[in-house]
Design a protein around this motif. Structure first.
Motif, PDB file in Angstrom:
ATOM      1  N   GLY A   1      93.881 -27.438 119.750  1.00 50.75           N
ATOM      2  CA  GLY A   1      93.122 -28.515 119.116  1.00 50.75           C
ATOM      3  C   GLY A   1      93.606 -29.909 119.447  1.00 50.75           C
ATOM      4  N   ASN A   2      94.640 -30.033 120.265  1.00 54.18           N
ATOM      5  CA  ASN A   2      95.186 -31.351 120.559  1.00 54.18           C
ATOM      6  C   ASN A   2      94.303 -32.178 121.478  1.00 54.18           C
ATOM      7  N   ALA A   3      93.447 -31.544 122.281  1.00 48.43           N
ATOM      8  CA  ALA A   3      92.576 -32.309 123.180  1.00 48.43           C
ATOM      9  C   ALA A   3      91.681 -33.262 122.393  1.00 48.43           C
ATOM     10  N   SER A   4      91.124 -32.805 121.298  1.00 46.71           N
ATOM     11  CA  SER A   4      90.280 -33.677 120.467  1.00 46.71           C
ATOM     12  C   SER A   4      91.082 -34.849 119.905  1.00 46.71           C
ATOM     13  N   VAL A   5      92.334 -34.581 119.560  1.00 46.70           N
ATOM     14  CA  VAL A   5      93.205 -35.651 119.063  1.00 46.70           C
ATOM     15  C   VAL A   5      93.450 -36.667 120.171  1.00 46.70           C
ATOM     16  N   TRP A   6      93.692 -36.183 121.388  1.00 47.02           N
ATOM     17  CA  TRP A   6      93.917 -37.095 122.510  1.00 47.02           C
ATOM     18  C   TRP A   6      92.706 -37.981 122.758  1.00 47.02           C
TER      19      TRP A   6
ATOM     20  N   VAL B   1     101.320 -46.408 134.463  1.00 49.24           N
ATOM     21  CA  VAL B   1     100.093 -46.411 133.671  1.00 49.24           C
ATOM     22  C   VAL B   1      99.307 -45.170 134.047  1.00 49.24           C
ATOM     23  N   LEU B   2      98.900 -44.412 133.055  1.00 49.34           N
ATOM     24  CA  LEU B   2      98.188 -43.155 133.283  1.00 49.34           C
ATOM     25  C   LEU B   2      96.795 -43.210 132.666  1.00 49.34           C
ATOM     26  N   ARG B   3      95.831 -42.618 133.358  1.00 50.01           N
ATOM     27  CA  ARG B   3      94.467 -42.512 132.836  1.00 50.01           C
ATOM     28  C   ARG B   3      93.954 -41.096 133.111  1.00 50.01           C
ATOM     29  N   PHE B   4      93.262 -40.528 132.118  1.00 51.52           N
ATOM     30  CA  PHE B   4      92.722 -39.173 132.244  1.00 51.52           C
ATOM     31  C   PHE B   4      91.269 -39.151 131.806  1.00 51.52           C
ATOM     32  N   TRP B   5      90.451 -38.337 132.504  1.00 51.01           N
ATOM     33  CA  TRP B   5      89.036 -38.154 132.160  1.00 51.01           C
ATOM     34  C   TRP B   5      88.684 -36.665 132.205  1.00 51.01           C
ATOM     35  N   THR B   6      87.707 -36.284 131.414  1.00 46.10           N
ATOM     36  CA  THR B   6      87.128 -34.942 131.486  1.00 46.10           C
ATOM     37  C   THR B   6      85.717 -35.009 130.919  1.00 46.10           C
ATOM     38  N   PRO B   7      84.815 -34.124 131.349  1.00 50.49           N
ATOM     39  CA  PRO B   7      83.479 -34.101 130.737  1.00 50.49           C
ATOM     40  C   PRO B   7      83.576 -33.764 129.255  1.00 50.49           C
ATOM     41  N   GLU B   8      82.742 -34.389 128.437  1.00 54.17           N
ATOM     42  CA  GLU B   8      82.822 -34.164 126.994  1.00 54.17           C
ATOM     43  C   GLU B   8      82.569 -32.706 126.619  1.00 54.17           C
ATOM     44  N   ASP B   9      81.766 -31.995 127.419  1.00 53.34           N
ATOM     45  CA  ASP B   9      81.508 -30.583 127.123  1.00 53.34           C
ATOM     46  C   ASP B   9      82.724 -29.693 127.402  1.00 53.34           C
ATOM     47  N   ASN B  10      83.738 -30.234 128.055  1.00 57.27           N
ATOM     48  CA  ASN B  10      84.943 -29.463 128.352  1.00 57.27           C
ATOM     49  C   ASN B  10      85.965 -29.517 127.227  1.00 57.27           C
ATOM     50  N   ILE B  11      85.741 -30.387 126.246  1.00 58.35           N
ATOM     51  CA  ILE B  11      86.741 -30.584 125.192  1.00 58.35           C
ATOM     52  C   ILE B  11      86.953 -29.312 124.365  1.00 58.35           C
ATOM     53  N   GLU B  12      85.881 -28.586 124.074  1.00 62.39           N
ATOM     54  CA  GLU B  12      86.028 -27.366 123.273  1.00 62.39           C
ATOM     55  C   GLU B  12      86.942 -26.364 123.967  1.00 62.39           C
ATOM     56  N   ALA B  13      86.742 -26.153 125.276  1.00 58.79           N
ATOM     57  CA  ALA B  13      87.595 -25.227 126.021  1.00 58.79           C
ATOM     58  C   ALA B  13      89.023 -25.750 126.098  1.00 58.79           C
ATOM     59  N   LEU B  14      89.156 -27.070 126.261  1.00 57.17           N
ATOM     60  CA  LEU B  14      90.482 -27.662 126.343  1.00 57.17           C
ATOM     61  C   LEU B  14      91.197 -27.579 125.001  1.00 57.17           C
ATOM     62  N   ASP B  15      90.446 -27.681 123.920  1.00 63.26           N
ATOM     63  CA  ASP B  15      91.034 -27.514 122.582  1.00 63.26           C
ATOM     64  C   ASP B  15      91.630 -26.118 122.412  1.00 63.26           C
ATOM     65  N   ARG B  16      90.941 -25.108 122.934  1.00 62.14           N
ATOM     66  CA  ARG B  16      91.437 -23.740 122.800  1.00 62.14           C
ATOM     67  C   ARG B  16      92.770 -23.575 123.524  1.00 62.14           C
ATOM     68  N   ARG B  17      92.958 -24.311 124.611  1.00 67.33           N
ATOM     69  CA  ARG B  17      94.189 -24.187 125.395  1.00 67.33           C
ATOM     70  C   ARG B  17      95.301 -25.087 124.873  1.00 67.33           C
ATOM     71  N   THR B  18      94.979 -26.028 124.002  1.00 70.63           N
ATOM     72  CA  THR B  18      95.993 -26.968 123.508  1.00 70.63           C
ATOM     73  C   THR B  18      96.087 -26.967 121.983  1.00 70.63           C
TER      74      THR B  18
END
Length: 586
Positions: free
Chosen positions: A424-429, A405-422
């Motif tokens: 746009g998949n971070a928002s989908v996740w 079982v896996l669980r992941f967290w990140t600050p909501e303000d980090n999603i935009e930067a994470l989207d750039r690296r993935t």
């Protein structure tokens, strides 16, 4: 899911163009293969080593052969300027049509805002050894985007690290215009710019961030020799300067680098490889890499042909034979030959966990059925504004398999930067629940703590491993509450047995007819991290996760290793496949 291919006219393609062994070997989509045969273009027998999926399954996607016809007709107006072909029409080679032009320009979808069919592919990456005509091809695409793509006021630029490098592409394109009668009638080739007065469009070279930013509203951007860009700013400025265009295109061309990590080349190349492997999806991004493989004989003609799709014409056999002979004389010449003429990154990182074996173990995991089961955990807490991972492992002593079982967290303000690296998949996740966010720009550890306490009440948790050198108020609080916290070292002694156990279980579960041995439920965040993993290895063959050389984040893999370390340390109930002398650190 594969579907029956159709063209823009709705014509269904003949069954002969569906999933055949030939098309799989040549890495051709049924639509592109149909186009080549219908237009009398030979099927190329030089597939790229790496090719991302074509956007066949995008909702509303259609293959429009007339779009490709238009591009090829435009190329016919161009003229060679040098050698024995000088003055003759510039006809793209079959491999250029099959793997570059047809996929890029053929795939379209309807856009309500634009009121027209637009290209699906917006960013292209072409990695091919020297002398395979990529500069001429890129120049032809630049002229097409400027003057024939139907875009008013099209701004098209070619960007390189120096003025000299930028003119290496612009100069030949300017010469093509000057030597092509049909183009001279409609274009004005000046010293530093080519104009198309009818559409108020231009094509020009830039070699600095300031030059790219000036009045930026790009319809097309050609990034030449990506591996020579030392910083990402110029490339990123070009990529973000197309927001108001209907169907912009960024076209990146390059030869391989030596394998340096964290470079702009490495990030782009890694993304293309991840898309090709299916680590995540980005239909607007398309890439091909032509190269030999590390185990190939660099001096064999079959290897030269494998890496160079233009082999026999450009580069010639004689030219590669001379370069091969020089490479036999010194290690330095060999490294250069491998990189420039065979496309081999001489310092490639070998994959320790493959995405294929990971995917093969993606059986469904039902948390409710795990209630009360013996569990061992791993917790990897990132920086205050980064990703955090929690992994629970549940041993099944009947066959030594594990549920995860896996669980992941990140600050909501980090999603935009994470989207750039993935892509746009971070928002989908986040939308699909694979990745949880905490409010603001820093991690709220109370949210993670609340979930851990809930899990402690739901599962029979025997231990929860964490990096003992990176303890936080959260881990201290949990230890104070007498939670079964265990500090786990992150060196070879702890990580090598754990990582090798993970590898062995994945390979066992991926064998033909085998039952998944490390069932993980197909979490896409973890799939991305597994694909990012690089390992460090000591002289004795022990391994550990190497964050410095990883493609991107690997927090989930670190959490998995911490949990596996705890599984290996549990009191033995019987001889287990987790325990093996091969795991011992010398």
């Amino acid at each position: 899911m594969s579907r029956t291919p159709t063209t823009r006219s709705g014509k269904q393609l003949p069954a002969a163009y569906l999933d055949t062994e030939l098309l799989e070997r040549l890495k051709l989509s049924p639509e592109v293969a149909w186009y080549l045969v219908e237009r009398g273009i030979p099927l190329p027998d030089c597939p790229p080593l790496i090719k991302t999926p074509e956007p066949r399954d995008v909702p509303g996607a259609q293959f429009d052969p007339t779009r490709v016809d238009k591009v090829l007709n435009a190329f016919q107006q161009l003229r060679h300027t040098q050698g024995e072909l000088a003055g003759q029409p510039l006809r793209p080679d079959p491999w250029q049509v099959a793997y570059i032009l047809a996929p890029i320009f053929g795939w379209v979808r309807w856009d309500d805002d634009a009121g027209m069919h637009v290209r699906i592919i917006r960013e292209v990456y072409v990695d091919v050894p020297r002398k395979n005509g990529k500069t001429t091809l890129a120049g032809g695409i630049a002229l097409y985007l400027m003057a024939a793509d139907g875009e008013p006021g099209a701004q098209v630029i070619t960007a390189a690290t120096t003025k000299e490098q930028a003119r290496l592409l612009f100069g030949p394109v300017k010469a093509i215009v000057e030597k092509s009668p049909a183009l001279k009638r409609v274009m004005q080739p000046l010293a530093g710019v080519i104009l198309h007065p009818k559409s108020d469009s231009y094509f020009k070279p830039v070699s600095s961030l300031a030059g790219a930013q000036h009045g930026l509203n790009l319809h097309g951007g050609i990034v030449d020799e990506l591996h020579e860009h030392k910083t990402p700013e110029l490339v990123e400025t070009i990529e973000t300067g197309t927001g108001s265009r209907r169907q912009p295109l960024i076209f990146i061309i390059t030869t391989a680098d030596a394998g340096k990590r964290e470079s702009v080349y490495s990030r782009k190349r890694d993304r293309i490889e991840q898309l090709a492997r299916g680590a995540y999806e980005a239909p607007a991004v398309y890439g091909v890499v032509f190269a030999a493989e590390k185990g190939d004989d660099p001096h064999a003609e079959s290897t030269w042909k494998k890496a160079n799709p233009g082999y026999g014409v450009s580069p010639t056999r004689a030219a590669l034979a001379v370069a091969s002979d020089k490479a036999k004389q010194s290690p330095a010449e060999l490294a250069q030959f491998l990189r420039l003429h065979l496309g081999i990154r001489t310092k490639q990182v070998t994959k320790f966990l493959t995405l294929e074996s990971w995917t093969a173990n993606g059986a469904l995991v039902d948390e409710e059925k795990l209630k009360g089961r013996e569990a061992y955990g791993g917790l990897d807490l990132g920086a205050v504004s980064d990703l955090n991972a929690l992994c629970w492992l549940f041993p099944d002593d009947r066959d030594d398999s594990l549920d995860m079982v896996l669980r992941f967290w990140t600050p909501e303000d980090n999603i935009e930067a994470l989207d750039r690296r993935t892509a746009g998949n971070a928002s989908v996740w986040v939308r699909e629940g694979w990745l949880k966010t905490t409010p603001g720009n820093v991690t709220d550890y109370t949210v993670i703590g609340a979930q851990i306490r809930k899990d402690l009440g739901h599962f029979d948790v025997r231990s929860l491993g964490f990096d003992r050198w990176s303890s936080t108020p959260l881990t201290n609080d949990l230890e104070g509450e007498r939670a079964p916290m265990v500090g786990v070292g992150q060196g070879y002694k702890s990580m090598s047995p754990a990582l090798k156990a993970v590898q062995r279980l994945l390979l066992q579960g991926a064998a033909a007819g085998a039952r998944p041995m490390l069932r993980h439920g197909g979490n896409p965040v973890m799939a991305w991290m597994v694909d990012n993993l690089a390992v460090a290895m000591d002289p004795a063959g022990n391994v550990k996760p190497d964050k410095a050389n990883a493609g991107d984040k690997i927090d989930g893999v670190s959490a998995l290793c911490d949990a596996m370390s705890e599984v290996l340390a549990r009191p033995p109930k019987r001889i287990s496949a987790y325990e093996d002398s091969e795991f011992e650190v010398i």
